[in-house]
Design an enzyme around this catalytic site. Structure first.
Site: not given
Length: 260
Positions: A160, A125
């Site tokens: 996640e 990210n």
């Protein structure tokens, strides 16, 4: 109670629609005749004419009511689906996952609870941006769909983190671990090198009568061991009192499964 009535009255097809329409028309006619006889003391029209009058009077309202009930039921199903679905991946969400697995346990089904976590996802990210991170999560979801059976349950249970409930013999866990944890290539730009990510997975067999929360804690402990072992591995939970036997086989790390 209200939802049971809606489910029963909702038309489910052509034949069912005709059946329920006729059924309600007969009920309305019977009530109409009974009320007329109770008030007047007689039926003023011949039976066929009386039934035709009831039908012509009530048919539009019965048809409208059946349509409204059907639409209400369809909207209810859509809302239930939205409430139980992770919008990014299209998978079940955390609440739906736990509800489904608890139902399996209540029915006496045995299986293995798993928690899969995308390795170094924060770095992805931070380096590539959240749009690429979303593509990675979708790729993980696709991997889970590819390696699981239709009767097994998969879900996104955290940022996640993904949950799995599988019903397979322990002998098949090794191959599943290899399939789950092999590198996933995510192409976000044809002109650039794909992002490569792996999964770390913790697994724990659910004992008969065991609360799901306890099994998930054990799976989480196994996931922690997978992270410590170098990531990109599946680790099955082992009782602390038992000697751990670990041996990496490509992306698979195995601790002897144990109950407890």
């Amino acid at each position: 109670m209200a939802m049971r009535i809606i489910r029963w009255t909702t038309p489910r097809g052509g034949f069912d629609t005709v059946f329920k329409f006729v059924f309600f028309m007969v009920v309305i006619h019977a009530v109409s005749v009974s009320v007329e006889y109770a008030i007047v003391g007689e039926i003023g029209l011949p039976p066929l004419m009386r039934f035709a009058l009831s039908t012509l009077t009530a048919a539009p309202f019965v048809a409208l009511a059946l349509f409204a009930v059907h639409r209400s039921y369809v909207l209810h199903l859509q809302l239930v689906s939205l409430a139980s679905t992770d919008m990014l991946t299209g998978m079940k969400n955390r609440r739906a996952f736990f509800t489904l697995i608890e139902n399996h346990i209540a029915d006496g089904d045995q299986g293995i609870a798993m928690i899969a976590d995308a390795d170094h996802f924060k770095d992805i990210n931070d380096t590539y941006g959240h749009a690429v991170g979303d593509l990675c999560l979708q790729a993980v979801a696709e991997r889970l769909r590819d390696v699981t059976n239709p009767d097994e349950t998969i879900a996104r249970i955290g940022g996640e983190e993904f949950g799995l409930f599988i019903r397979r013999p322990t002998s098949e866990i090794r191959d599943l671990g290899l399939a789950l944890c092999s590198p996933i290539q995510v192409t976000y730009d044809p002109a650039r090198k794909p992002v490569c990510l792996t999964l770390s997975v913790g697994a724990a067999r659910i004992d008969i009568g065991e609360p799901l929360e306890r099994a998930m804690r054990r799976a989480d402990e196994a996931l922690y061991q997978a992270k410590l072992a170098g990531r990109g591995a599946l680790v099955t939970w082992v009782a602390p009192s038992l000697p751990a036997q670990s041996g990496a086989v490509q992306s698979y790390t195995s601790f002897n499964p144990a109950t407890g």
